[in-house]
Write an enzyme that holds these catalytic residues in place. Structure first.
Site, mmCIF file in Angstrom:
data_model
loop_
_atom_site.group_PDB
_atom_site.id
_atom_site.type_symbol
_atom_site.label_atom_id
_atom_site.label_comp_id
_atom_site.label_asym_id
_atom_site.label_seq_id
_atom_site.Cartn_x
_atom_site.Cartn_y
_atom_site.Cartn_z
ATOM 1 N N GLY A 210 50.014 44.125 41.879
ATOM 2 C CA GLY A 210 49.004 43.089 41.636
ATOM 3 C C GLY A 210 49.441 42.127 40.535
ATOM 4 N N GLY B 104 47.171 40.800 35.980
ATOM 5 C CA GLY B 104 48.526 41.331 36.161
ATOM 6 C C GLY B 104 49.586 40.300 35.805
ATOM 7 N N ILE C 249 50.270 47.978 48.400
ATOM 8 C CA ILE C 249 50.342 49.276 47.715
ATOM 9 C C ILE C 249 49.915 50.425 48.635
ATOM 10 C CG2 ILE C 249 50.048 48.343 45.374
ATOM 11 C CD1 ILE C 249 47.134 49.566 45.502
ATOM 12 N N THR D 238 37.727 49.545 35.363
ATOM 13 C CA THR D 238 36.747 48.540 34.921
ATOM 14 C C THR D 238 35.498 49.186 34.329
ATOM 15 O OG1 THR D 238 35.184 46.894 35.780
ATOM 16 C CG2 THR D 238 35.978 48.487 37.351
ATOM 17 N N ASP D 239 34.813 48.437 33.466
ATOM 18 C CA ASP D 239 33.525 48.912 32.921
ATOM 19 C C ASP D 239 32.471 49.022 34.017
ATOM 20 O OD1 ASP D 239 33.112 46.179 33.360
ATOM 21 O OD2 ASP D 239 32.361 45.755 31.356
ATOM 22 N N GLU D 240 32.721 48.389 35.175
ATOM 23 C CA GLU D 240 31.699 48.397 36.228
ATOM 24 C C GLU D 240 31.500 49.791 36.812
ATOM 25 O OE1 GLU D 240 31.503 44.991 38.749
ATOM 26 O OE2 GLU D 240 32.541 43.737 37.284
ATOM 27 N N TYR E 237 32.647 47.215 45.223
ATOM 28 C CA TYR E 237 33.805 47.011 44.338
ATOM 29 C C TYR E 237 33.874 48.120 43.300
ATOM 30 C CZ TYR E 237 36.296 45.371 40.188
ATOM 31 O OH TYR E 237 37.120 45.302 39.088
ATOM 32 N N ALA F 224 32.429 51.007 43.237
ATOM 33 C CA ALA F 224 32.594 52.341 43.811
ATOM 34 C C ALA F 224 34.055 52.584 44.191
ATOM 35 C CB ALA F 224 31.689 52.503 45.030
ATOM 36 N N LYS G 64 36.650 51.169 42.744
ATOM 37 C CA LYS G 64 37.389 51.340 41.485
ATOM 38 C C LYS G 64 37.156 52.740 40.919
ATOM 39 C CE LYS G 64 39.588 48.839 39.644
ATOM 40 N NZ LYS G 64 41.049 48.569 39.835
ATOM 41 N N LYS H 257 35.230 33.375 40.298
ATOM 42 C CA LYS H 257 34.504 34.118 39.269
ATOM 43 C C LYS H 257 33.656 33.164 38.406
ATOM 44 C CE LYS H 257 36.566 37.916 40.606
ATOM 45 N NZ LYS H 257 37.964 38.076 40.437
ATOM 46 N N LEU H 258 32.675 33.724 37.704
ATOM 47 C CA LEU H 258 31.677 32.882 37.013
ATOM 48 C C LEU H 258 32.294 31.753 36.178
ATOM 49 C CD1 LEU H 258 28.649 32.421 36.033
ATOM 50 C CD2 LEU H 258 29.326 33.756 34.041
ATOM 51 N N TYR I 181 22.924 33.038 39.213
ATOM 52 C CA TYR I 181 22.146 34.044 39.948
ATOM 53 C C TYR I 181 20.908 34.469 39.157
ATOM 54 C CZ TYR I 181 26.388 34.803 42.794
ATOM 55 O OH TYR I 181 27.479 34.658 43.613
HETATM 56 P P1 NAD Z 1 42.873 39.436 41.010
HETATM 57 O O1 NAD Z 1 41.997 39.481 42.218
HETATM 58 O O2 NAD Z 1 43.065 38.133 40.305
HETATM 59 O O3 NAD Z 1 44.328 39.963 41.386
HETATM 60 C C1 NAD Z 1 44.543 41.072 42.207
HETATM 61 C C2 NAD Z 1 45.985 41.018 42.686
HETATM 62 O O4 NAD Z 1 46.242 42.178 43.479
HETATM 63 C C3 NAD Z 1 46.308 39.800 43.559
HETATM 64 O O5 NAD Z 1 47.534 39.236 43.167
HETATM 65 C C4 NAD Z 1 46.396 40.391 44.961
HETATM 66 O O6 NAD Z 1 47.280 39.677 45.810
HETATM 67 C C5 NAD Z 1 46.905 41.777 44.667
HETATM 68 N N1 NAD Z 1 46.577 42.766 45.706
HETATM 69 C C6 NAD Z 1 45.363 42.959 46.290
HETATM 70 N N2 NAD Z 1 45.457 43.960 47.197
HETATM 71 C C7 NAD Z 1 46.747 44.378 47.178
HETATM 72 C C8 NAD Z 1 47.450 45.405 47.864
HETATM 73 N N3 NAD Z 1 46.840 46.161 48.783
HETATM 74 N N4 NAD Z 1 48.746 45.592 47.582
HETATM 75 C C9 NAD Z 1 49.381 44.811 46.662
HETATM 76 N N5 NAD Z 1 48.769 43.830 45.981
HETATM 77 C C10 NAD Z 1 47.452 43.632 46.229
HETATM 78 O O7 NAD Z 1 42.292 40.558 40.029
HETATM 79 P P2 NAD Z 1 42.287 40.615 38.435
HETATM 80 O O8 NAD Z 1 41.061 39.979 37.931
HETATM 81 O O9 NAD Z 1 43.610 40.194 37.932
HETATM 82 O O10 NAD Z 1 42.113 42.189 38.229
HETATM 83 C C11 NAD Z 1 43.253 43.022 38.103
HETATM 84 C C12 NAD Z 1 42.796 44.454 37.930
HETATM 85 O O11 NAD Z 1 41.970 44.547 36.777
HETATM 86 C C13 NAD Z 1 41.959 44.951 39.110
HETATM 87 O O12 NAD Z 1 42.312 46.292 39.354
HETATM 88 C C14 NAD Z 1 40.535 44.872 38.596
HETATM 89 O O13 NAD Z 1 39.714 45.832 39.206
HETATM 90 C C15 NAD Z 1 40.728 45.159 37.128
HETATM 91 N N6 NAD Z 1 39.726 44.569 36.227
HETATM 92 C C16 NAD Z 1 39.418 43.238 36.331
HETATM 93 C C17 NAD Z 1 38.468 42.692 35.452
HETATM 94 C C18 NAD Z 1 38.106 41.228 35.522
HETATM 95 O O14 NAD Z 1 37.116 40.819 34.867
HETATM 96 N N7 NAD Z 1 38.824 40.390 36.252
HETATM 97 C C19 NAD Z 1 37.870 43.507 34.488
HETATM 98 C C20 NAD Z 1 38.233 44.854 34.412
HETATM 99 C C21 NAD Z 1 39.164 45.372 35.279
HETATM 100 P P1 TYD Z 2 31.627 37.635 37.961
HETATM 101 O O1 TYD Z 2 32.506 36.628 37.327
HETATM 102 O O2 TYD Z 2 31.555 37.702 39.456
HETATM 103 O O3 TYD Z 2 31.992 39.048 37.337
HETATM 104 P P2 TYD Z 2 31.242 40.499 37.516
HETATM 105 O O4 TYD Z 2 30.361 40.456 38.678
HETATM 106 O O5 TYD Z 2 32.430 41.372 37.714
HETATM 107 O O6 TYD Z 2 30.535 40.734 36.215
HETATM 108 O O7 TYD Z 2 30.147 37.397 37.443
HETATM 109 C C1 TYD Z 2 29.837 37.417 36.061
HETATM 110 C C2 TYD Z 2 28.333 37.249 35.949
HETATM 111 O O8 TYD Z 2 27.993 35.940 36.416
HETATM 112 C C3 TYD Z 2 27.529 38.220 36.793
HETATM 113 O O9 TYD Z 2 26.345 38.582 36.101
HETATM 114 C C4 TYD Z 2 27.193 37.419 38.026
HETATM 115 C C5 TYD Z 2 27.076 35.997 37.492
HETATM 116 N N1 TYD Z 2 27.416 34.939 38.446
HETATM 117 C C6 TYD Z 2 26.512 33.902 38.710
HETATM 118 O O10 TYD Z 2 25.407 33.850 38.127
HETATM 119 N N2 TYD Z 2 26.860 32.958 39.616
HETATM 120 C C7 TYD Z 2 28.037 32.983 40.287
HETATM 121 O O11 TYD Z 2 28.291 32.082 41.136
HETATM 122 C C8 TYD Z 2 28.979 34.019 39.991
HETATM 123 C C9 TYD Z 2 30.296 34.084 40.691
HETATM 124 C C10 TYD Z 2 28.612 34.978 39.068
#
Ligand code: NAD
Ligand code: TYD
Length: 376
Positions: free
Chosen positions: A14, A20, A71, A144-146, A168, A170, A172, A207-208, A225
């Site tokens: 990733g 990543g 993967i 993740t904290d989720e 998502y 579940a 993780k 994302k938000l 939302y």
């Molecule tokens: P992202 O969606 O930006 O990136 C995910 C990457 O994984 C992409 O490059 C995608 O092509 C690759 N990928 C997806 N499925 C694949 C597979 N089957 N094989 C190989 N590559 C694959 O996600 P992110 O925001 O960078 O998150 C990275 C990690 O961190 C994730 O595991 C996520 O659950 C975790 N995480 C994210 C957040 C957040 O707020 N973004 C917070 C906590 C944890």
């Molecule tokens: P998001 O970035 O999807 O992260 P997560 O769901 O992993 O926390 O959303 C962050 C917060 O913003 C979440 O409470 C949902 C809210 N949100 C909106 O209100 N509108 C949107 O269009 C999006 C994508 C998220």
């Protein structure tokens, strides 16, 4: 990695995604000789352009190899894990809203994919036992904290029960439980990180924060939302990547570590701050029907990680300003992403919501409730 580190050859799955790729860029920029192989499927969220800064630097490019693959594919994974001192697994489907629309890919990558990585590590551990490699690989499972589910008050500790509430979360949770089971059952060297809501440059515009910044740049509506009083703890992407690198070297095998940002904010306050930075009006914000099962709040206790000597450094104000400015300056990066497949996703996720949306009264400074001010 430090000179004493046994992890000189990393497999980063990733590594073309948001967090990543930051991990890869930042580690290569240390110029300490670490070699990285990225395995990435390049889903809609994966983007080779995220690695461009490293690829443009000859010294770093020589230590970076990119392999497109899944993967969950044991053939692709096996030979790469055989060459690695450690596997850092960022690969996942990462957007809660998409997991609600279509959970299948979340399970395939988050459960089966993690299983395939663990099996490959187990195979390498057996080779190490037979003296066919120096040491077994370490694996960091980025979670993740989720997984804690919605936390009305207080802060989740690593010993708390987990209660994921979206497909998502579940998936993780399943991935990290599998990883820990391989530590308990096979003695595999596994560490789990639980990062909080991450933001920063190269964040996918679904994302938000990046959605609202890029929509606001174009004077498009911002779909908030529900009442917008949901609370998240925001972690700057450079801090998240640094925490994972720290845990790779210093985390205890079999242990889980919370990675909080220390920046808990109500969504409305986040939006107010980004609009202020952009000089755009609050009137762009629409109150739209809520996400089903929307978690009200996440918050984690960071004592365990702090005990090892690590805490996040970036204040939300500084990190958000840098992020907003990056999106303003890097429209060549995000405009292509908001086209093609994006249009169908946006239509499916937001068209009906926006049609039912209301204008939202200005955010109260402390995130106090503010009633919708009328239809638009
Ligand atoms: P992202 O969606 O930006 O990136 C995910 C990457 O994984 C992409 O490059 C995608 O092509 C690759 N990928 C997806 N499925 C694949 C597979 N089957 N094989 C190989 N590559 C694959 O996600 P992110 O925001 O960078 O998150 C990275 C990690 O961190 C994730 O595991 C996520 O659950 C975790 N995480 C994210 C957040 C957040 O707020 N973004 C917070 C906590 C944890
Ligand atoms: P998001 O970035 O999807 O992260 P997560 O769901 O992993 O926390 O959303 C962050 C917060 O913003 C979440 O409470 C949902 C809210 N949100 C909106 O209100 N509108 C949107 O269009 C999006 C994508 C998220």
């Amino acid at each position: 990695m430090s000179d004493a580190s046994p992890f000189r050859r990393l497999m980063v799955t990733g590594g073309a995604g948001f967090i990543g790729s930051c991990f890869v860029r930042d580690l290569l920029a240390r110029r300490d000789g670490t070699r990285i192989t990225v395995l990435d499927k390049l889903t809609y969220a994966g983007n080779r352009a995220n690695l461009a800064p490293a690829e443009a630097d000859p010294e770093q490019a020589a230590r970076l190899r990119f392999v497109q693959g899944d993967i969950a594919d044991p053939v692709a994974v096996g030979s790469l894990v055989a060459e690695a001192d450690a596997v850092v697994n960022f690969a996942a489907e990462s957007h809660v809203d998409r997991s609600i629309l279509d959970p299948a890919a979340f399970l395939r990558t988050g459960v089966e994919g993690v299983y395939v990585l663990l099996e490959a590590c187990r195979h390498e551990q057996e080779r190490a036992t037979r003296g066919e490699r120096a040491r077994p690989p370490r694996m960091v499972q980025v979670s993740t904290d989720e997984v804690y589910g919605s936390v009305d008050e207080g802060e989740s500790r690593e010993t708390d029960p987990i209660a994921p509430r979206s497909p998502y979360a579940a998936a993780k949770a399943a991935g990290e439980l599998l990883a820990r089971s391989y530590f308990v059952t096979y003695g595999l060297d596994v560490v789990v990180s639980r990062g909080s809501n991450t933001y920063g440059p190269y964040h996918h515009p679904e994302k938000l924060i990046p959605l609202f910044v890029t929509n606001a740049i174009d004077d498009l509506p911002l779909p908030l939302y529900g009442d917008g009083l949901q609370r998240r703890d925001w972690l700057f992407v450079g801090d998240h990547a640094a925490a994972v690198a720290f845990l790779l070297e210093r985390g205890r095998a079999g242990e889980v570590y919370n990675v909080p940002g220390g920046n808990e904010r109500a969504n409305r306050d986040v939006v107010a701050l980004l609009l202020e930075r952009l000089g755009k009006p609050w009137s762009l914000v629409r109150s739209v029907p809520d996400r089903p099962g929307h978690d009200r709040r996440y918050a984690m206790d960071g004592t365990r990680l702090a005990g090892l000597g690590w805490r996040a450094r970036t204040t939300f104000e500084a990190g958000l300003a840098a992020t907003v400015d990056w999106f303003v300056a890097n429209q060549d990066w995000w405009r292509p992403i908001k086209s093609g497949e994006w249009d169908a996703y946006y239509e499916r996720q937001y068209a009906a919501r926006l049609a039912a949306g209301l204008a939202v009264a200005p955010a109260a400074p402390s995130g106090e409730p503010a009633a919708p001010s009328g239809t638009t």
